[in-house]
Design an enzyme around this catalytic site. Sequence first.
Site, PDB file in Angstrom:
ATOM      1  CD  GLU A 392      -4.079   9.289  -6.165  1.00  0.00           C
ATOM      2  OE1 GLU A 392      -3.063   9.023  -5.470  1.00  0.00           O
ATOM      3  OE2 GLU A 392      -4.365   8.650  -7.193  1.00  0.00           O
ATOM      4  CG  HIS A 398      -0.440   3.180   3.365  1.00  0.00           C
ATOM      5  ND1 HIS A 398      -0.564   2.210   2.384  1.00  0.00           N
ATOM      6  CD2 HIS A 398       0.259   2.589   4.368  1.00  0.00           C
ATOM      7  CE1 HIS A 398       0.016   1.099   2.788  1.00  0.00           C
ATOM      8  NE2 HIS A 398       0.537   1.304   3.985  1.00  0.00           N
TER       9      HIS A 398
END
Length: 600
Positions: A392, A398
Amino acid sequence: MAEELLKREQVKREDTWAIEDLFATEEEFFDAVDKLEKLISEFSVFTGEYLSQGGTKVLEYYKKLEEVWLLLDDTFAYASRNGDVDTANAHYQELRGKMTSVYNKFLEKNAPIETLIAKIEDAALEKLYAEAPELKNYKVSIDNTRRLRPHTLTPELEELLASSQEMAGGTEKAFSLLCNADFENPTVADEKGEMVKVSTGRFVPMLESPDARVRRDTFKAYYGRYEQYKNTFAALYEGKVKANCFYAKARKYDSALEAAVDVNNVPKEVYFNLIEAVHEYMAYLHQYMALRKKLLKVDELHMYDIYVPIVGEMDAKIDYPQAQEEIKAALKVLGDEYVGLLEEGFTNRWIDKYENEGKRSGAYSAGNYSHHPYVLMNFQHNLDSEFTLVHEMGHALHSYFSAKNNNIMDSEYKIFVAEVASTCNEALLMNHLLNHTEDKKKRAYLINYFMEQFRTTLYRQTMLAEFEMLTHKMVEEGKSLTAESLKKLYYDLNVQYYGEDMVVDEEIAIEWARIPHFYYNFYVYQYATSFAASMALSQMILKEGQPAVERYLKFLSGGCTKSPTDLLKDAGVDMTTKKPIHEALQIFGSLIQEMEELMK
């Protein structure tokens, strides 16, 4: 006595995410919603006649669109994050419902305008850029809208389809409430004879029990509650599939699958290549099941035996701080900036850590453009939870890099690449753990875990993708999705994938009913493709060093500025071929071989 979960108000502040970073008070949230609704109402001015007045008018639209997205991002996040940590709280569900309505109203207002943008001819667009050079700041968004011209309808029909989204989303909402708020978790006696509630977060950890009786009882009790409501689940899933097929047909696609992948600018052949490539290497999964049966020393290998470690008893309890430190050490290869952001997320409450009563099951990361990502977890003090955390946080960073390097409309990367950063993190963590143990038993334990990642991500997610593909095809052929037809299809796929050494228990036939991703419209295949891509990327990072890291960080910063397959090609991986999938499965084969040697 059954172990009780904490109520939300009993959870320590430091174990919760910083929802106040979005809005300090609920009053501020409602002020922002009022401003948002006013802005959305002003979209009525952007008619074809208005936009035809020139580039400055089109630029005005995009500036207002950006402002709306910024407000939507924060207000929807506030409602959703509050709702997910206490799904039984009626007030929070009202906030979520309110924001869903606002969002759908925005889609309804914006859809006709996007239709007008999509229909702009090339020469006319260049003229608009000449009249308003600042409009080029939104070129990526404009190009992405115009790419879908063949499937864009009239403004009136686009408005009608947009207004139907809230209604179509009712099946997903009903599924979530049924599973997370209304279900009564069954209780099962653990190894000590103490009664434990089998929540979704505890289900797999209990299947890892060395006690076969605990595994069997957990498996039967957990799936028994889904079997009890099988017709309801079948009706909900059929409703979702029919909605997907309806929207695809309305937009003149040949299939729902083609429509789903085209939204993400991914060729449909990528989906078919995945299933074909995995079928070509099915023998490895059968070989793994035979090895599992042998090492567990059982006469019959059941579906409830596939999660228990095959190395034997081992103290693998991992507390949260230990997981954080190992993750930072493992990802040091990605550079100081990356590790510094990890530390910021760990210390500044990006993460909601532990399970509480009414909290949404599973885990996710939700990016936020103006603030920071939010990660939901249900940490269970085991290796699986450590990998969930690193997974996660891969999503979170990202999102962070993408937001930092793009405007909000270009920052949301396509779903196809959404799982690459997360699974690349997992591969780097596994490499670190394997390199920092000389104990053969611990190494075997880690290899067992790594093999399980291949089974659950590359093989199982492909099986789920095949189920999703076949159920949509059934509806497109005019067939009904009944509880019995869905159970038979799912059961038969398990038989095909797991092979002759597996006893495919009848309870597994209802497993499709518990999978929330089936309501996300052809999402699951991307876990498998992303896993294959991440195996390739992690190997490049470890072998090449800085050049590969720079390509990778550029990929993380790409948002939706290129097609997902082109972003991956720039990073060094071509997912339009079967090669990355074949190479990943060959790694799986080598792991099986090493495990056989270690366990002699």
